[in-house]
Design a protein around this motif. Sequence first.
Motif, PDB file in Angstrom:
ATOM      1  N   LEU A 100       0.846  -1.187   0.000  1.00 59.62           N
ATOM      2  CA  LEU A 100       0.000   0.000   0.000  1.00 59.62           C
ATOM      3  C   LEU A 100       0.884   1.241   0.000  1.00 59.62           C
ATOM      4  N   ILE A 101       0.617   2.154  -0.949  1.00 56.96           N
ATOM      5  CA  ILE A 101       1.293   3.455  -0.996  1.00 56.96           C
ATOM      6  C   ILE A 101       0.244   4.531  -0.796  1.00 56.96           C
ATOM      7  N   THR A 102       0.473   5.420   0.161  1.00 60.01           N
ATOM      8  CA  THR A 102      -0.422   6.567   0.359  1.00 60.01           C
ATOM      9  C   THR A 102       0.360   7.850   0.097  1.00 60.01           C
ATOM     10  N   ILE A 103      -0.263   8.776  -0.607  1.00 61.29           N
ATOM     11  CA  ILE A 103       0.376  10.047  -0.961  1.00 61.29           C
ATOM     12  C   ILE A 103      -0.490  11.184  -0.426  1.00 61.29           C
ATOM     13  N   ALA A 104       0.041  11.911   0.537  1.00 61.08           N
ATOM     14  CA  ALA A 104      -0.658  13.073   1.117  1.00 61.08           C
ATOM     15  C   ALA A 104      -2.045  12.709   1.620  1.00 61.08           C
ATOM     16  N   SER A 105      -2.141  11.618   2.373  1.00 60.09           N
ATOM     17  CA  SER A 105      -3.424  11.181   2.926  1.00 60.09           C
ATOM     18  C   SER A 105      -3.563  11.677   4.363  1.00 60.09           C
ATOM     19  N   PRO A 106      -4.651  12.396   4.684  1.00 57.71           N
ATOM     20  CA  PRO A 106      -4.800  13.023   6.005  1.00 57.71           C
ATOM     21  C   PRO A 106      -5.316  12.066   7.064  1.00 57.71           C
ATOM     22  N   ILE A 107      -4.425  11.411   7.785  1.00 57.65           N
ATOM     23  CA  ILE A 107      -4.819  10.444   8.803  1.00 57.65           C
ATOM     24  C   ILE A 107      -5.255  11.148  10.089  1.00 57.65           C
ATOM     25  N   LYS A 164      -4.317  17.470  13.056  1.00 64.86           N
ATOM     26  CA  LYS A 164      -3.006  18.028  12.720  1.00 64.86           C
ATOM     27  C   LYS A 164      -2.868  18.321  11.228  1.00 64.86           C
ATOM     28  N   ALA A 165      -3.948  18.122  10.472  1.00 68.36           N
ATOM     29  CA  ALA A 165      -3.847  18.175   9.013  1.00 68.36           C
ATOM     30  C   ALA A 165      -3.497  19.555   8.485  1.00 68.36           C
ATOM     31  N   VAL A 208      -2.727  18.962   3.678  1.00 69.71           N
ATOM     32  CA  VAL A 208      -2.388  17.829   4.550  1.00 69.71           C
ATOM     33  C   VAL A 208      -0.957  18.025   5.051  1.00 69.71           C
ATOM     34  N   SER A 209      -0.810  18.310   6.320  1.00 70.71           N
ATOM     35  CA  SER A 209       0.513  18.575   6.890  1.00 70.71           C
ATOM     36  C   SER A 209       1.322  17.292   7.008  1.00 70.71           C
ATOM     37  N   ILE A 210       2.596  17.455   7.260  1.00 69.15           N
ATOM     38  CA  ILE A 210       3.477  16.302   7.470  1.00 69.15           C
ATOM     39  C   ILE A 210       2.985  15.477   8.655  1.00 69.15           C
ATOM     40  N   ALA A 211       2.661  16.157   9.751  1.00 67.61           N
ATOM     41  CA  ALA A 211       2.188  15.444  10.939  1.00 67.61           C
ATOM     42  C   ALA A 211       0.871  14.724  10.669  1.00 67.61           C
ATOM     43  N   GLY A 212      -0.011  15.359   9.895  1.00 67.68           N
ATOM     44  CA  GLY A 212      -1.288  14.731   9.584  1.00 67.68           C
ATOM     45  C   GLY A 212      -1.126  13.463   8.771  1.00 67.68           C
ATOM     46  N   ALA A 213      -0.167  13.437   7.852  1.00 70.96           N
ATOM     47  CA  ALA A 213       0.077  12.249   7.029  1.00 70.96           C
ATOM     48  C   ALA A 213       0.906  11.209   7.772  1.00 70.96           C
TER      49      ALA A 213
END
Length: 401
Positions: free
Chosen positions: A182-189, A193-194, A331-336
């Motif tokens: 699985l590859i996720t790109i800029a996904s806001p988890i 923090k997004a 989508v911030s670094i922390a959010g991803a």
Amino acid sequence: MSPSRIERASRLAKTSAAFVKNAVQRRVNKENYILSDKTENEVILRDGIMSVKYYKPLDTETVTLEGGQTLHVRRRRFAIPLVMVPPLGVFAWIFDLLADRSMIRYFLAHGFEVYLIDWGKPGPEDAGLSLETYTVDWFPKALQAIRQHSGSEEVSLMGYCMGGLLSLLYLGVSKDEKVANLITIASPIDTYKANAFAGPLGRALAWPASLVKNKTGFQLDKLSEQAFHVPGKTLSILFKMTNPLGVAASYVELIRNMADDDYVARYMTMNEWFTNMPDYPGATVQEMTRKMGIYNRFAKGKIRIGDSHVADLSAVKCNLLAFAGDNDKIVSIAGARAIMTVVSSTDKAFHIVPGGHAGVFTGSRAVHTTWNISKDWLQLRSRPIPRPEGQGETGSAGQVA
């Protein structure tokens, strides 16, 4: 008049004519300038507005990347197909933009069997499309069609933004152990923090929303789906508002280069992404607002889908590669990065790459960062199809990315 002046006047006249022609034609015959969705494909499944596309191996020896670099097409294929999963609110052809910035062509050139789940073009009549529709109904059907068509039970998923979240929800509900990568790109988890707007707002609403629910039983899902339905034009405006100076600067550059046919075509193709957006279904917006925006369920690892399904992200054990953009305002670094703590994968990696929310996915540098890293990572985790004895590999030398 001297010959040099005549020559300069002639060039000016030609430039002016080209300027006027492109200025008019880009309005009158816009479709002639749009260069996306050109890679040969066939639809192997349709269900409502959703479809699945298979992209045939390239019939060229080389692929030209942005900047003029040449990539030789690998003839030896990988056994595990790559399934690209777009977000909602955009068209799936963003994976197949200009020929030199087409992610689909890039991975085809590197020997992958490529499929694309296309969520279609929702309109007001599709306000009822929910997370359950996408992840419990359509996602399994899409993968079943891909497995039957490819002959491989194992697949790899690549999801951009919401596409990554939909992939996680599918895996969390289905416990599909045949998804190898699985590859996720800029996904806001972690939506708290997004970004600077949504995070504080969600935190501020969480306690009042819980209080109202406990006292009255009222929840957002009691409201009409139509009340949450977001038209594509509204989405476009909201997206452009995240970088208004960039939008203005790009338009100024267009005016300066209006006489350049190639420049206008490239601008129009990229601009179509941000200007022509499909509607965002109301039921999905309703769920995302409550479950992600207010209660931050992705970061907590469990999300209820519909009436009878729970997506448990700790059940996700496939190999994981996740990306964040260093200048992403959505989508911030922390959010991803939060994905690294909610899944149970033992083989997992997180990369910060240059770019904003669109740039990290398919900007001018993405081919050398996000795409290249993904290609190298997948090649190590995708079995090559055995080569017939005595047959060499064509086009493997001289690859640049």
